[in-house]
Design a protein around this motif. Sequence first.
Motif, PDB file in Angstrom:
ATOM      1  N   GLU A  77       0.415  11.637  12.977  1.00 28.39           N
ATOM      2  CA  GLU A  77      -0.461  12.994  12.014  1.00 28.39           C
ATOM      3  C   GLU A  77      -0.079  12.301  10.471  1.00 28.39           C
ATOM      4  N   ALA A  78       1.411  11.919  10.220  1.00 31.64           N
ATOM      5  CA  ALA A  78       1.596  11.335   8.390  1.00 31.64           C
ATOM      6  C   ALA A  78       0.643  10.480   8.380  1.00 31.64           C
ATOM      7  N   ILE A  79       0.672   9.310   8.625  1.00 28.64           N
ATOM      8  CA  ILE A  79      -0.302   8.387   8.420  1.00 28.64           C
ATOM      9  C   ILE A  79      -2.215   8.717   8.227  1.00 28.64           C
ATOM     10  N   LEU A  80      -2.900   9.950   8.778  1.00 30.02           N
ATOM     11  CA  LEU A  80      -3.603  10.429   9.402  1.00 30.02           C
ATOM     12  C   LEU A  80      -3.718  11.706   8.136  1.00 30.02           C
ATOM     13  N   ASP A  81      -2.694  12.198   8.179  1.00 35.08           N
ATOM     14  CA  ASP A  81      -3.202  13.849   7.722  1.00 35.08           C
ATOM     15  C   ASP A  81      -2.070  13.511   6.199  1.00 35.08           C
ATOM     16  N   ARG A 135       1.002  -1.147  -0.128  1.00 26.47           N
ATOM     17  CA  ARG A 135      -0.027   0.108  -0.004  1.00 26.47           C
ATOM     18  C   ARG A 135       0.867   1.226   0.455  1.00 26.47           C
ATOM     19  N   LYS A 136       0.679   2.155  -1.642  1.00 24.72           N
ATOM     20  CA  LYS A 136       1.541   3.243  -1.144  1.00 24.72           C
ATOM     21  C   LYS A 136       1.570   4.465   0.223  1.00 24.72           C
ATOM     22  N   GLU A 137       0.105   4.212   1.023  1.00 27.74           N
ATOM     23  CA  GLU A 137       0.591   5.367   1.699  1.00 27.74           C
ATOM     24  C   GLU A 137       0.889   4.684   3.101  1.00 27.74           C
ATOM     25  N   GLN A 138       1.388   3.823   2.858  1.00 25.48           N
ATOM     26  CA  GLN A 138       1.951   2.937   4.494  1.00 25.48           C
ATOM     27  C   GLN A 138       3.077   4.376   4.931  1.00 25.48           C
ATOM     28  N   VAL A 139       3.735   4.680   6.090  1.00 26.99           N
ATOM     29  CA  VAL A 139       4.298   5.346   6.583  1.00 26.99           C
ATOM     30  C   VAL A 139       5.959   4.494   7.509  1.00 26.99           C
TER      31      VAL A 139
END
Length: 297
Positions: free
Chosen positions: A265-269, A69-73
């Motif tokens: 915050e990196a995950i959510l926003d 998943r590209k949105e993974q932090v």
Amino acid sequence: PGIACFTDSLEMIESGLIEALLIATPHYDHSIIGEAALKNGLHLLVEKPIAVHKNACQELIKAYEQRPRKEQVFCAMFNQRTDPRYQRIREMIGNGELGNLRRMNWIITDWFRTEAYYASGGWRATWKGEGGGVLLNQCLHQLDALQWLVGMPSKVRSFAQCGRFHDIEVEDNVTAYLEYPNGATGVFVSSTGEAPGSNRFEIAGTRGRVVLENDQIKFTRNESCMLEHSRTSSIGFSKPEVWDVTIPFGNATLPHAILMRNFVEAILDGSPLIAPGKEGIHSVELANVLLYSSLVD
């Protein structure tokens, strides 16, 4: 009560009950558990070091680059980056207040540890359990801060002593020379066997010198560039006029919490990370090379 508990990290990772993972295990498990977390689509925050060896860092970074998943932090727990003193020095370097960097010295020997400390866990101070000593454990934060501030050296020569002050098999005393791509030089000294110890960080550039010591930043600013002064002055022993300035900074408040909040915050926003996980390879590479260098005749 009601919180799921697991005796195996992979079982937890594959449970589908969690979205993010913080790894705070003995060192060798950081990259092993981290790879599993990333491959299973979880967000990841890893305590320092992100791995024990550079090649393990590369494998962990590869797992992130191939994440499902590209949105993974992916974040590393380098909380010194939240410290206002280092942020202020980074700002001074970035805006040119120090000019071109010429020399760096960091004596960080206030890591004094007793034999009881090393006996507190079977994994401590062993090649098999911890993977290193003062370089990989205590002063890895300083190695990260060092490369974050002045970049990675192009050449090092190190003298690391194993079991110099303690009954341990890993390094507890290090003196290293560093050379940078622009010709600047540095010396890095660390130990867990010196009391009371010192913590003095000094950076010299063409526009002055900054010293961080005793919770103070002292900036001696050259009125003119030292190289220009050298070329234009007709007096053999003259120096540029200087201003002595004390640079104010606030105290770091709950630095671990700041990084954890930044991770969330990196995950959510989509907030920018203070310590991207991929950058964790630099401090590990420095710790590795400073140790390996000492093995060279």
